[in-house]
Design a protein around this motif. Sequence first.
Motif, PDB file in Angstrom:
ATOM      1  N   GLY A 144       0.818  -1.212   0.000  1.00  0.00           N
ATOM      2  CA  GLY A 144       0.000   0.000   0.000  1.00  0.00           C
ATOM      3  C   GLY A 144       0.846   1.254   0.000  1.00  0.00           C
ATOM      4  N   GLY A 145       1.886   1.278   0.858  1.00  0.00           N
ATOM      5  CA  GLY A 145       2.718   2.462   0.952  1.00  0.00           C
ATOM      6  C   GLY A 145       3.446   2.780  -0.338  1.00  0.00           C
TER       7      GLY A 145
ATOM      8  N   MET B 188       3.103   0.933  -3.706  1.00  0.00           N
ATOM      9  CA  MET B 188       2.360   0.814  -4.959  1.00  0.00           C
ATOM     10  C   MET B 188       1.173   1.770  -5.033  1.00  0.00           C
ATOM     11  SD  MET B 188       3.627  -1.108  -7.246  1.00  0.00           S
ATOM     12  CE  MET B 188       2.143  -1.062  -8.269  1.00  0.00           C
ATOM     13  N   THR B 189       0.393   1.864  -3.951  1.00  0.00           N
ATOM     14  CA  THR B 189      -0.790   2.732  -3.997  1.00  0.00           C
ATOM     15  C   THR B 189      -0.388   4.181  -4.189  1.00  0.00           C
ATOM     16  OG1 THR B 189      -1.945   1.192  -2.528  1.00  0.00           O
ATOM     17  CG2 THR B 189      -2.910   3.374  -2.806  1.00  0.00           C
ATOM     18  N   THR B 190       0.683   4.608  -3.497  1.00  0.00           N
ATOM     19  CA  THR B 190       1.164   5.977  -3.671  1.00  0.00           C
ATOM     20  C   THR B 190       1.601   6.219  -5.109  1.00  0.00           C
ATOM     21  OG1 THR B 190       1.930   6.008  -1.370  1.00  0.00           O
ATOM     22  CG2 THR B 190       2.786   7.707  -2.835  1.00  0.00           C
ATOM     23  N   ALA B 191       2.350   5.265  -5.677  1.00  0.00           N
ATOM     24  CA  ALA B 191       2.808   5.407  -7.059  1.00  0.00           C
ATOM     25  C   ALA B 191       1.628   5.475  -8.025  1.00  0.00           C
ATOM     26  CB  ALA B 191       3.735   4.247  -7.419  1.00  0.00           C
ATOM     27  N   GLN B 192       0.609   4.648  -7.798  1.00  0.00           N
ATOM     28  CA  GLN B 192      -0.548   4.638  -8.687  1.00  0.00           C
ATOM     29  C   GLN B 192      -1.333   5.951  -8.606  1.00  0.00           C
ATOM     30  OE1 GLN B 192      -2.355   1.054  -7.194  1.00  0.00           O
ATOM     31  NE2 GLN B 192      -1.515  -0.210  -8.843  1.00  0.00           N
ATOM     32  N   TYR B 193      -1.520   6.454  -7.380  1.00  0.00           N
ATOM     33  CA  TYR B 193      -2.226   7.731  -7.226  1.00  0.00           C
ATOM     34  C   TYR B 193      -1.472   8.852  -7.938  1.00  0.00           C
ATOM     35  CZ  TYR B 193      -5.879   6.466  -3.866  1.00  0.00           C
ATOM     36  OH  TYR B 193      -7.002   5.949  -3.261  1.00  0.00           O
ATOM     37  N   LEU B 194      -0.152   8.859  -7.780  1.00  0.00           N
ATOM     38  CA  LEU B 194       0.643   9.910  -8.411  1.00  0.00           C
ATOM     39  C   LEU B 194       0.515   9.846  -9.930  1.00  0.00           C
ATOM     40  CD1 LEU B 194       2.712  12.189  -8.194  1.00  0.00           C
ATOM     41  CD2 LEU B 194       4.511  10.454  -8.190  1.00  0.00           C
ATOM     42  N   ALA B 195       0.597   8.645 -10.492  1.00  0.00           N
ATOM     43  CA  ALA B 195       0.480   8.500 -11.938  1.00  0.00           C
ATOM     44  C   ALA B 195      -0.905   8.932 -12.423  1.00  0.00           C
ATOM     45  CB  ALA B 195       0.760   7.054 -12.339  1.00  0.00           C
TER      46      ALA B 195
ATOM     47  N   VAL C 272      -1.679  11.084   3.903  1.00  0.00           N
ATOM     48  CA  VAL C 272      -2.888  10.906   4.718  1.00  0.00           C
ATOM     49  C   VAL C 272      -3.855   9.949   4.031  1.00  0.00           C
ATOM     50  CG1 VAL C 272      -4.923  12.083   5.661  1.00  0.00           C
ATOM     51  CG2 VAL C 272      -2.670  13.162   5.810  1.00  0.00           C
ATOM     52  N   LEU C 273      -4.070  10.125   2.737  1.00  0.00           N
ATOM     53  CA  LEU C 273      -5.016   9.290   1.990  1.00  0.00           C
ATOM     54  C   LEU C 273      -4.577   7.830   1.977  1.00  0.00           C
ATOM     55  CD1 LEU C 273      -7.381   8.782   0.049  1.00  0.00           C
ATOM     56  CD2 LEU C 273      -5.886   9.546  -1.825  1.00  0.00           C
ATOM     57  N   VAL C 274      -3.330   7.584   1.581  1.00  0.00           N
ATOM     58  CA  VAL C 274      -2.854   6.207   1.460  1.00  0.00           C
ATOM     59  C   VAL C 274      -2.792   5.538   2.828  1.00  0.00           C
ATOM     60  CG1 VAL C 274      -0.954   4.737   0.723  1.00  0.00           C
ATOM     61  CG2 VAL C 274      -1.599   6.711  -0.654  1.00  0.00           C
ATOM     62  N   ALA C 275      -2.342   6.282   3.845  1.00  0.00           N
ATOM     63  CA  ALA C 275      -2.307   5.705   5.195  1.00  0.00           C
ATOM     64  C   ALA C 275      -3.710   5.334   5.655  1.00  0.00           C
ATOM     65  CB  ALA C 275      -1.672   6.696   6.168  1.00  0.00           C
ATOM     66  N   GLY C 276      -4.677   6.192   5.378  1.00  0.00           N
ATOM     67  CA  GLY C 276      -6.045   5.923   5.814  1.00  0.00           C
ATOM     68  C   GLY C 276      -6.633   4.671   5.178  1.00  0.00           C
ATOM     69  N   VAL C 277      -6.522   4.560   3.852  1.00  0.00           N
ATOM     70  CA  VAL C 277      -7.127   3.405   3.185  1.00  0.00           C
ATOM     71  C   VAL C 277      -6.350   2.124   3.505  1.00  0.00           C
ATOM     72  CG1 VAL C 277      -8.147   4.808   1.354  1.00  0.00           C
ATOM     73  CG2 VAL C 277      -5.854   3.845   1.031  1.00  0.00           C
TER      74      VAL C 277
ATOM     75  N   PHE D 102       4.653   4.053   7.326  1.00  0.00           N
ATOM     76  CA  PHE D 102       4.048   4.810   6.228  1.00  0.00           C
ATOM     77  C   PHE D 102       4.994   5.892   5.712  1.00  0.00           C
ATOM     78  CE2 PHE D 102      -0.133   3.483   8.200  1.00  0.00           C
ATOM     79  CZ  PHE D 102      -0.452   2.612   7.178  1.00  0.00           C
ATOM     80  N   LEU D 103       5.647   6.594   6.630  1.00  0.00           N
ATOM     81  CA  LEU D 103       6.560   7.663   6.214  1.00  0.00           C
ATOM     82  C   LEU D 103       7.785   7.111   5.499  1.00  0.00           C
ATOM     83  CD1 LEU D 103       6.438  10.003   9.348  1.00  0.00           C
ATOM     84  CD2 LEU D 103       5.411  10.405   7.107  1.00  0.00           C
ATOM     85  N   ALA D 104       8.146   5.861   5.797  1.00  0.00           N
ATOM     86  CA  ALA D 104       9.311   5.260   5.156  1.00  0.00           C
ATOM     87  C   ALA D 104       8.998   4.720   3.764  1.00  0.00           C
ATOM     88  CB  ALA D 104       9.867   4.129   6.031  1.00  0.00           C
ATOM     89  N   THR D 105       7.752   4.302   3.525  1.00  0.00           N
ATOM     90  CA  THR D 105       7.415   3.665   2.244  1.00  0.00           C
ATOM     91  C   THR D 105       6.718   4.598   1.259  1.00  0.00           C
ATOM     92  OG1 THR D 105       5.354   2.821   3.231  1.00  0.00           O
ATOM     93  CG2 THR D 105       7.272   1.356   3.257  1.00  0.00           C
ATOM     94  N   MET D 106       5.902   5.536   1.749  1.00  0.00           N
ATOM     95  CA  MET D 106       5.120   6.364   0.826  1.00  0.00           C
ATOM     96  C   MET D 106       5.969   7.331  -0.003  1.00  0.00           C
ATOM     97  SD  MET D 106       1.698   7.126   2.990  1.00  0.00           S
ATOM     98  CE  MET D 106       0.834   5.765   3.788  1.00  0.00           C
ATOM     99  N   PRO D 107       6.936   8.046   0.595  1.00  0.00           N
ATOM    100  CA  PRO D 107       7.780   8.881  -0.272  1.00  0.00           C
ATOM    101  C   PRO D 107       8.521   8.058  -1.331  1.00  0.00           C
ATOM    102  CG  PRO D 107       8.025   9.534   2.020  1.00  0.00           C
ATOM    103  CD  PRO D 107       7.237   8.263   2.019  1.00  0.00           C
ATOM    104  N   LEU D 108       8.914   6.829  -0.968  1.00  0.00           N
ATOM    105  CA  LEU D 108       9.528   5.938  -1.953  1.00  0.00           C
ATOM    106  C   LEU D 108       8.558   5.670  -3.095  1.00  0.00           C
ATOM    107  CD1 LEU D 108      11.753   4.007  -2.913  1.00  0.00           C
ATOM    108  CD2 LEU D 108      10.775   2.259  -1.389  1.00  0.00           C
ATOM    109  N   GLY D 109       7.293   5.426  -2.760  1.00  0.00           N
ATOM    110  CA  GLY D 109       6.273   5.221  -3.783  1.00  0.00           C
ATOM    111  C   GLY D 109       6.087   6.456  -4.650  1.00  0.00           C
ATOM    112  N   ALA D 110       6.167   7.649  -4.028  1.00  0.00           N
ATOM    113  CA  ALA D 110       6.022   8.889  -4.797  1.00  0.00           C
ATOM    114  C   ALA D 110       7.179   9.057  -5.778  1.00  0.00           C
ATOM    115  CB  ALA D 110       5.951  10.086  -3.848  1.00  0.00           C
TER     116      ALA D 110
END
Length: 281
Positions: free
Chosen positions: A72-73, A75-82, A109-114, A151-159
Amino acid sequence: MTMRIVRLGLSRGLVEMRQTLTNGFDVFGYLLPALLLVGTLLLMRDDTIPGTDFSLGAHSLVGSLGMLTAIGGVMTTAQYLAMDREDGTLLRAKATPNGMTGYLIGKIVLVAGVTVIGCVFVLVPGMFLVDGLRLDMAGLLTLLWLAPLAFLATMPLGAVLGSLFDSARTVSVLMLPIIGVTAVSGIFYPITAMPGWLQGVAQMFPMYWLGLGLRSALLPGSLVVAELGDSWRHLETFAVLGVWSVIGLALAPGILRRMARRESGSAVAARRERALSRVTV
């Protein structure tokens, strides 16, 4: 100014989360993996880890939570950004002062919540389906610092990874390498049984430390013998995830700003044309 940007990002994330949770298709997409994992736990609820009397379902449940969080942290972040790049949302954020930083906070906030919602839908029924889970005050305290850091460690990586793609369809190529890194990180199989060089590689990524922290919070202390050094290594977990978080949050906004500088109305229109042509073919 900094606090104002943070408040705007939090507000943006909460609005987007409310919107996605009122979309039936989105909700189904979030819950389907959770339902499949619960079904798997139901099938293995009476099985034990070979050579022990510990529930295989309990160990798999914790591994499933780690996988959902890691996937989620990133792939989901990468997909939202794209998707936001494709439909022009990123272009609009670019035009707003400090818009890219607020955009990134909102996506966290969004990705962490879902992701948390998906984990809850696995954890709650899982606690009734399998035996062996430990959820005491010490475990809860561990989760309170582990979850935000994860979440903070994986989501920026996804971005950062998502910035390499201009459409949600092409982001899917990331799935295999991310699953590969997650698989060798000991989330589902004890890392101590892997070759020494692979153990070293796994410990370079946040997925290993996320899984270790979850096991320390939710599994009996006696299972620590299956870990490296016979220790849960909380201090090292905090430190490594903290370093990934600081590096990611320091680099991701700048990378996104540079990517956004290349965005234009004509580029967004061209991507829409390509998307429409694929639909009509």
